[in-house]
Design a protein around this motif. Structure first.
Motif, short mmCIF file in Angstrom:
data_model
loop_
_atom_site.label_atom_id
_atom_site.label_comp_id
_atom_site.label_asym_id
_atom_site.label_seq_id
_atom_site.Cartn_x
_atom_site.Cartn_y
_atom_site.Cartn_z
N LEU A 216 6.29 -0.69 13.18
CA LEU A 216 6.53 0.39 12.22
C LEU A 216 7.00 -0.13 10.87
N GLU A 217 7.96 -1.02 10.88
CA GLU A 217 8.53 -1.50 9.62
C GLU A 217 7.51 -2.24 8.77
N THR A 218 6.58 -2.92 9.41
CA THR A 218 5.59 -3.69 8.64
C THR A 218 4.62 -2.81 7.87
N GLN A 219 4.63 -1.50 8.13
CA GLN A 219 3.72 -0.60 7.43
C GLN A 219 4.21 -0.19 6.05
N ARG A 220 5.50 -0.28 5.81
CA ARG A 220 6.10 0.31 4.61
C ARG A 220 5.42 -0.12 3.32
N ASP A 221 5.30 -1.41 3.13
CA ASP A 221 4.73 -1.91 1.88
C ASP A 221 3.28 -1.45 1.70
N HIS A 222 2.55 -1.38 2.79
CA HIS A 222 1.15 -1.00 2.70
C HIS A 222 1.00 0.49 2.39
N VAL A 223 1.90 1.32 2.91
CA VAL A 223 1.89 2.74 2.57
C VAL A 223 2.24 2.93 1.10
N THR A 224 3.22 2.16 0.62
CA THR A 224 3.58 2.22 -0.80
C THR A 224 2.40 1.82 -1.68
N GLU A 225 1.68 0.79 -1.27
CA GLU A 225 0.50 0.36 -2.01
C GLU A 225 -0.55 1.47 -2.03
N TYR A 226 -0.69 2.16 -0.90
CA TYR A 226 -1.68 3.24 -0.80
C TYR A 226 -1.38 4.37 -1.77
N GLU A 227 -0.10 4.64 -1.99
CA GLU A 227 0.27 5.71 -2.92
C GLU A 227 -0.38 5.50 -4.28
N GLY A 228 -0.39 4.27 -4.74
CA GLY A 228 -1.00 3.98 -6.03
C GLY A 228 -2.50 4.15 -6.02
N ARG A 229 -3.13 3.75 -4.92
CA ARG A 229 -4.59 3.83 -4.84
C ARG A 229 -5.07 5.27 -4.76
N ILE A 230 -4.39 6.07 -3.95
CA ILE A 230 -4.88 7.44 -3.79
C ILE A 230 -4.48 8.31 -4.98
N ALA A 231 -3.47 7.89 -5.74
CA ALA A 231 -3.11 8.64 -6.94
C ALA A 231 -4.27 8.67 -7.92
N GLN A 232 -5.02 7.59 -7.98
CA GLN A 232 -6.19 7.55 -8.85
C GLN A 232 -7.23 8.58 -8.40
N PHE A 233 -7.45 8.66 -7.09
CA PHE A 233 -8.40 9.63 -6.55
C PHE A 233 -7.94 11.06 -6.84
N TRP A 243 0.53 11.35 -2.25
CA TRP A 243 0.10 11.56 -0.87
C TRP A 243 1.28 11.87 0.03
N THR A 244 2.38 11.18 -0.17
CA THR A 244 3.57 11.41 0.65
C THR A 244 4.06 12.84 0.51
N ASP A 245 4.13 13.33 -0.72
CA ASP A 245 4.56 14.72 -0.93
C ASP A 245 3.61 15.69 -0.21
N ARG A 246 2.33 15.42 -0.30
CA ARG A 246 1.35 16.33 0.30
C ARG A 246 1.48 16.37 1.82
N VAL A 247 1.60 15.21 2.46
CA VAL A 247 1.65 15.20 3.92
C VAL A 247 2.98 15.72 4.44
N LEU A 248 4.07 15.44 3.72
CA LEU A 248 5.36 15.94 4.18
C LEU A 248 5.46 17.45 3.99
N THR A 249 4.87 17.96 2.91
CA THR A 249 4.85 19.41 2.71
C THR A 249 4.03 20.10 3.78
N ARG A 250 2.93 19.45 4.18
CA ARG A 250 2.05 20.03 5.19
C ARG A 250 2.76 20.25 6.52
N LEU A 251 3.78 19.43 6.83
CA LEU A 251 4.49 19.53 8.10
C LEU A 251 5.96 19.85 7.91
N ALA A 252 6.32 20.45 6.78
CA ALA A 252 7.72 20.64 6.44
C ALA A 252 8.42 21.70 7.28
#
Length: 275
Positions: A216-233, A243-252
């Motif tokens: 689980l812990e090894t995912q953190r940096d890669h999820v952070t990197e993804y935030e930048g990539r999907i922000a462009q999309f 993306w984090t805001d969207r997924v957390l809101t979806r299950l809030a």
């Protein structure tokens, strides 16, 4: 003007927005269709023929099915008025109205219960959660085969999970008997090229692919990197950029489930006991 044919490396790059794509070790037309999948939400009025529909269903039936139980069925909805009523259930998604056909995929135990009734045979195992899982998984596997088949023919698709907002209404609309449950819908049609639907980038493989044990812990940096990539999309689509805001809101909260918090009760009413 000559169009540039995308290379396999470019096609894979679209899926990850990788700045330095590498040529995949293997490639073929099936891999290209899979990697170029995108959800289509604007459709032309052109019909999808019965011949094409039969081909999509035969592709669906070519998917794996647990113990060959085949506990799924699909209802093809073409009638505009019925589609309009189902679209209302699903939050008035316009693409349901635009596309020529809506496929409603179901977990279906009515067929086996009918066989058991004909032979006066017990079927107590069908009442357990495990059996319901099999029905839902079988329906998903079948539908995804149909998606790949449709997109290989140049058609567009988009799943409609919002049919689960009001399962009883959907069941009444398409005449589902007891022991059959609508798992999701699938819109199929000819994409409107004006939509310019694009491939949505996914999480880096390092966030989802684990070797030997889960980390689980090894995912953190890669999820952070993804935030930048999907922000462009998201910026290209004029959507919220987190993306984090969207997924957390979806299950809030319960409210964010749009009525699906009562799914257990709906399944029970439809004959799924979930022991």
């Amino acid at each position: 003007m000559t169009q540039t044919v995308p290379t396999p490396a470019h096609i894979v790059q679209q899926r990850y927005r990788d700045a330095d794509p590498a040529d995949p070790a293997h490639w073929n037309p099936v891999l290209q269709v899979l990697h170029e999948h995108r959800s289509v939400r604007r459709y032309l009025p052109d019909p999808v023929s019965d011949d094409t529909l039969r081909l999509l269903v035969s592709a669906a039936q070519s998917a794996p099915t647990s113990s060959n139980l085949q506990v799924w069925s699909v209802v093809a909805v073409r009638d505009p008025e019925r589609k309009a009523r189902l679209a209302a259930v699903a939050g008035d998604q316009r693409h349901i109205l635009q596309a020529p056909v809506l496929l409603v995929w179901t977990a279906d135990f009515a067929r086996l219960r009918q066989l058991a009734g004909d032979r006066d045979a017990p079927l107590d195992g069908a009442d357990y959660l495990e059996s319901s899982y099999v029905g839902f998984i079988d329906a998903a596997l079948a539908a995804q085969n149909a998606v790949v088949a449709a997109e290989s023919l140049g058609l567009g698709t988009v799943y409609i999970g919002a049919l689960r907002n009001k399962p009883e209404v959907v069941a009444a609309e398409i005449g589902l008997p007891e022991h059959v449950f609508a798992v999701f819908g699938l819109v199929v049609g000819h994409p409107d090229p004006a939509e310019d639907a694009r491939v949505k980038p996914r999480l880096p493989q390092q966030a989802v692919l684990h070797h030997e044990t889960y980390g689980l812990e090894t995912q953190r940096d890669h999820v952070t990197e993804y935030e930048g990539r999907i922000a462009q999309f998201y910026a290209e689509q004029e959507l919220s950029h987190s993306w984090t805001d969207r997924v957390l809101t979806r299950l809030a909260s319960e409210a964010s489930l749009n009525g699906r918090h009562t799914l257990r009760e709906s399944l029970f009413k439809q004959g799924f006991r979930l022991r």
